[in-house]
Design a protein around this motif. Structure first.
Motif, PDB file in Angstrom:
ATOM      1  N   ASP A 194      30.941 -46.937  34.789  1.00  5.56           N
ATOM      2  CA  ASP A 194      32.373 -46.755  35.028  1.00  5.56           C
ATOM      3  C   ASP A 194      32.690 -46.394  36.482  1.00  5.56           C
ATOM      4  O   ASP A 194      33.747 -45.867  36.790  1.00  5.56           O
ATOM      5  N   SER A 195      31.769 -46.731  37.397  1.00  8.01           N
ATOM      6  CA  SER A 195      31.958 -46.325  38.793  1.00  8.01           C
ATOM      7  C   SER A 195      32.985 -47.163  39.535  1.00  8.01           C
ATOM      8  O   SER A 195      33.600 -46.705  40.495  1.00  8.01           O
ATOM      9  N   ASN A 196      33.189 -48.410  39.125  1.00  9.73           N
ATOM     10  CA  ASN A 196      34.102 -49.296  39.843  1.00  9.73           C
ATOM     11  C   ASN A 196      35.529 -48.773  39.721  1.00  9.73           C
ATOM     12  O   ASN A 196      36.015 -48.543  38.615  1.00  9.73           O
ATOM     13  N   PRO A 197      36.236 -48.600  40.851  1.00 11.75           N
ATOM     14  CA  PRO A 197      37.619 -48.093  40.798  1.00 11.75           C
ATOM     15  C   PRO A 197      38.544 -48.948  39.940  1.00 11.75           C
ATOM     16  O   PRO A 197      39.533 -48.436  39.401  1.00 11.75           O
ATOM     17  N   ASP A 198      38.238 -50.243  39.786  1.00 20.18           N
ATOM     18  CA  ASP A 198      39.128 -51.082  38.972  1.00 20.18           C
ATOM     19  C   ASP A 198      38.739 -51.085  37.498  1.00 20.18           C
ATOM     20  O   ASP A 198      39.357 -51.780  36.678  1.00 20.18           O
ATOM     21  N   GLY A 199      37.712 -50.304  37.150  1.00 18.44           N
ATOM     22  CA  GLY A 199      37.330 -50.156  35.759  1.00 18.44           C
ATOM     23  C   GLY A 199      36.467 -51.261  35.195  1.00 18.44           C
ATOM     24  O   GLY A 199      36.117 -51.246  34.012  1.00 18.44           O
ATOM     25  N   SER A 200      36.097 -52.234  36.023  1.00 17.99           N
ATOM     26  CA  SER A 200      35.288 -53.351  35.543  1.00 17.99           C
ATOM     27  C   SER A 200      33.802 -53.071  35.767  1.00 17.99           C
ATOM     28  O   SER A 200      33.421 -52.084  36.390  1.00 17.99           O
ATOM     29  N   ILE A 201      32.969 -54.019  35.280  1.00 17.66           N
ATOM     30  CA  ILE A 201      31.521 -53.878  35.500  1.00 17.66           C
ATOM     31  C   ILE A 201      31.084 -54.621  36.754  1.00 17.66           C
ATOM     32  O   ILE A 201      29.897 -54.722  37.035  1.00 17.66           O
ATOM     33  N   ASN A 202      32.039 -55.139  37.525  1.00 18.74           N
ATOM     34  CA  ASN A 202      31.704 -55.892  38.733  1.00 18.74           C
ATOM     35  C   ASN A 202      31.100 -54.992  39.810  1.00 18.74           C
ATOM     36  O   ASN A 202      31.467 -53.819  39.939  1.00 18.74           O
ATOM     37  N   TYR A 203      30.192 -55.553  40.598  1.00 19.63           N
ATOM     38  CA  TYR A 203      29.713 -54.834  41.777  1.00 19.63           C
ATOM     39  C   TYR A 203      30.880 -54.692  42.758  1.00 19.63           C
ATOM     40  O   TYR A 203      31.843 -55.460  42.734  1.00 19.63           O
ATOM     41  N   TRP A 204      30.796 -53.673  43.633  1.00 20.64           N
ATOM     42  CA  TRP A 204      31.903 -53.412  44.546  1.00 20.64           C
ATOM     43  C   TRP A 204      31.385 -52.712  45.798  1.00 20.64           C
ATOM     44  O   TRP A 204      30.247 -52.248  45.841  1.00 20.64           O
ATOM     45  N   ARG A 205      32.199 -52.664  46.833  1.00 21.92           N
ATOM     46  CA  ARG A 205      31.834 -52.002  48.090  1.00 21.92           C
ATOM     47  C   ARG A 205      32.827 -50.904  48.409  1.00 21.92           C
ATOM     48  O   ARG A 205      34.036 -51.070  48.206  1.00 21.92           O
ATOM     49  N   ASP A 206      32.296 -49.790  48.918  1.00 25.34           N
ATOM     50  CA  ASP A 206      33.187 -48.692  49.290  1.00 25.34           C
ATOM     51  C   ASP A 206      33.605 -48.833  50.754  1.00 25.34           C
ATOM     52  O   ASP A 206      33.305 -49.838  51.409  1.00 25.34           O
ATOM     53  N   GLU A 207      34.321 -47.843  51.276  1.00 26.03           N
ATOM     54  CA  GLU A 207      34.844 -47.917  52.640  1.00 26.03           C
ATOM     55  C   GLU A 207      33.740 -47.988  53.682  1.00 26.03           C
ATOM     56  O   GLU A 207      33.949 -48.513  54.781  1.00 26.03           O
ATOM     57  N   ALA A 208      32.561 -47.448  53.345  1.00 28.67           N
ATOM     58  CA  ALA A 208      31.427 -47.495  54.268  1.00 28.67           C
ATOM     59  C   ALA A 208      30.619 -48.777  54.094  1.00 28.67           C
ATOM     60  O   ALA A 208      29.565 -48.930  54.701  1.00 28.67           O
ATOM     61  N   GLN A 209      31.121 -49.686  53.261  1.00 30.74           N
ATOM     62  CA  GLN A 209      30.473 -50.973  52.977  1.00 30.74           C
ATOM     63  C   GLN A 209      29.143 -50.829  52.249  1.00 30.74           C
ATOM     64  O   GLN A 209      28.288 -51.715  52.310  1.00 30.74           O
ATOM     65  N   VAL A 210      28.972 -49.693  51.555  1.00 33.87           N
ATOM     66  CA  VAL A 210      27.819 -49.548  50.662  1.00 33.87           C
ATOM     67  C   VAL A 210      28.105 -50.388  49.410  1.00 33.87           C
ATOM     68  O   VAL A 210      29.205 -50.336  48.855  1.00 33.87           O
ATOM     69  N   HIS A 211      27.124 -51.167  48.985  1.00 33.92           N
ATOM     70  CA  HIS A 211      27.286 -52.080  47.852  1.00 33.92           C
ATOM     71  C   HIS A 211      26.882 -51.352  46.570  1.00 33.92           C
ATOM     72  O   HIS A 211      25.732 -50.926  46.424  1.00 33.92           O
ATOM     73  N   HIS A 212      27.815 -51.214  45.634  1.00 35.03           N
ATOM     74  CA  HIS A 212      27.583 -50.480  44.400  1.00 35.03           C
ATOM     75  C   HIS A 212      27.386 -51.456  43.236  1.00 35.03           C
ATOM     76  O   HIS A 212      28.159 -52.405  43.077  1.00 35.03           O
ATOM     77  N   VAL A 213      26.356 -51.181  42.429  1.00 36.53           N
ATOM     78  CA  VAL A 213      26.020 -52.056  41.291  1.00 36.53           C
ATOM     79  C   VAL A 213      26.096 -51.220  40.013  1.00 36.53           C
ATOM     80  O   VAL A 213      25.175 -50.459  39.713  1.00 36.53           O
ATOM     81  N   PRO A 214      27.188 -51.331  39.240  1.00 38.34           N
ATOM     82  CA  PRO A 214      27.293 -50.555  37.992  1.00 38.34           C
ATOM     83  C   PRO A 214      26.301 -51.053  36.942  1.00 38.34           C
ATOM     84  O   PRO A 214      26.174 -52.262  36.718  1.00 38.34           O
ATOM     85  N   LYS A 215      25.611 -50.133  36.310  1.00 44.34           N
ATOM     86  CA  LYS A 215      24.651 -50.487  35.256  1.00 44.34           C
ATOM     87  C   LYS A 215      24.912 -49.629  34.012  1.00 44.34           C
ATOM     88  O   LYS A 215      25.208 -48.434  34.111  1.00 44.34           O
ATOM     89  N   ARG A 216      24.787 -50.237  32.854  1.00 48.13           N
ATOM     90  CA  ARG A 216      24.949 -49.518  31.610  1.00 48.13           C
ATOM     91  C   ARG A 216      23.809 -48.506  31.433  1.00 48.13           C
ATOM     92  O   ARG A 216      22.685 -48.766  31.877  1.00 48.13           O
ATOM     93  N   PRO A 217      24.061 -47.371  30.765  1.00 47.61           N
ATOM     94  CA  PRO A 217      22.971 -46.438  30.479  1.00 47.61           C
ATOM     95  C   PRO A 217      22.000 -47.048  29.485  1.00 47.61           C
ATOM     96  O   PRO A 217      22.357 -47.920  28.672  1.00 47.61           O
ATOM     97  N   LEU A 218      20.770 -46.592  29.519  1.00 49.03           N
ATOM     98  CA  LEU A 218      19.732 -47.129  28.641  1.00 49.03           C
ATOM     99  C   LEU A 218      20.128 -47.057  27.174  1.00 49.03           C
ATOM    100  O   LEU A 218      19.883 -47.984  26.409  1.00 49.03           O
ATOM    101  N   ALA A 219      20.784 -45.944  26.785  1.00 43.75           N
ATOM    102  CA  ALA A 219      21.159 -45.772  25.383  1.00 43.75           C
ATOM    103  C   ALA A 219      22.081 -46.899  24.900  1.00 43.75           C
ATOM    104  O   ALA A 219      22.078 -47.243  23.710  1.00 43.75           O
ATOM    105  N   ASP A 220      22.856 -47.475  25.807  1.00 41.85           N
ATOM    106  CA  ASP A 220      23.796 -48.544  25.425  1.00 41.85           C
ATOM    107  C   ASP A 220      23.115 -49.890  25.200  1.00 41.85           C
ATOM    108  O   ASP A 220      23.714 -50.792  24.599  1.00 41.85           O
ATOM    109  N   VAL A 221      21.921 -50.053  25.709  1.00 41.24           N
ATOM    110  CA  VAL A 221      21.250 -51.359  25.577  1.00 41.24           C
ATOM    111  C   VAL A 221      20.048 -51.324  24.648  1.00 41.24           C
ATOM    112  O   VAL A 221      19.402 -52.348  24.404  1.00 41.24           O
ATOM    113  N   LEU A 222      19.742 -50.140  24.123  1.00 36.80           N
ATOM    114  CA  LEU A 222      18.681 -50.031  23.118  1.00 36.80           C
ATOM    115  C   LEU A 222      19.268 -50.362  21.748  1.00 36.80           C
ATOM    116  O   LEU A 222      20.300 -49.799  21.379  1.00 36.80           O
ATOM    117  N   VAL A 223      18.637 -51.245  21.003  1.00 39.25           N
ATOM    118  CA  VAL A 223      19.141 -51.592  19.674  1.00 39.25           C
ATOM    119  C   VAL A 223      18.010 -51.439  18.639  1.00 39.25           C
ATOM    120  O   VAL A 223      16.846 -51.381  18.983  1.00 39.25           O
TER     121      VAL A 223
END
Length: 223
Positions: A194-223
């Protein structure tokens, strides 16, 4: 009366991290987390052709379906050849206002992953999609493990003319993926989903141009 204090819940991520430490996977764990897609490079530091050939060597040694070894690799390293490949790529679909790296920040080497067609003009065997993913990740991890590090970007978004730009026969080969390589000129970090300011799972860049990659927690992908 003494009461038993319940233990704090342990997340799946914490358990996995402890497992990495116990099993000696710390170094590989760090490598996987570091090997994010990079889209800006230091063009003044060119990746040697010999390095790209070594990556191709490692990729072709990776596991593949039925050991059929259907994949072929094409290395591009000269400045003019790299420029021709660059013109056929589409960059960062989630970054709508960014057309791609400017001059000075472009890749300095490419490896095309191709599949040999069994019948001219017909699609390659479906298993080559799996083979391609294994080969691509092998090269990305290997590049990031180097000193100095080399970063990569995997492209499925390229024009139909990309194979022609490399001087290859589209009847004989099907272009599956293009790997771009270079010395990284940006920082990528893994974030909470949930790090993306627009609420999506898309990668995004902050003001310092650091590239952020949102990833689901492990518990969400274990079935």
């Amino acid at each position: 009366m003494n009461e038993t204090v319940p233990a704090a819940p342990v997340s799946a991520e914490s358990m996995a991290k402890q497992g990495c430490e116990k099993l000696g996977l710390d170094t590989f764990d760090a490598l996987v987390r570091r090997a994010r897609t990079c889209r800006r490079f230091d063009e003044s530091m060119r990746v040697p052709r010999e390095f790209l050939l070594e990556l191709a060597e490692l990729a072709h040694l990776a596991p593949c379906g039925a050991n059929a070894q259907r994949l072929r690799f094409h290395v591009v390293s000269g400045a003019e050849d790299c420029a021709r490949v660059f013109d056929e790529l589409a960059w960062a679909g989630a970054l709508k206002d960014w057309p791609g790296p400017a001059e000075g920040e472009r890749p300095t080497g490419y490896i095309a992953i191709l599949a040999e067609r069994a019948v001219p003009g017909k699609p390659a065997a479906p298993i080559t999609e799996v083979d391609t993913g294994i080969a691509a990740q092998t090269m990305m991890l290997a590049a990031r493990s180097a000193t100095p590090e080399v970063a990569a970007c995997m492209f499925k978004a390229f024009t139909p003319h990309a194979i022609d730009a490399m001087g290859l026969d589209s009847d004989k080969y099907e272009l599956k993926l293009i790997m771009a390589f270079g010395v990284p000129a940006e920082t990528q970090v893994i974030d909470a989903i949930d790090s993306n300011p627009d609420g999506s799972i898309n990668y995004w860049r902050d003001e310092a141009q650091v590239h952020h990659v949102p990833k689901r927690p492990l518990a969400d992908v274990l079935v």
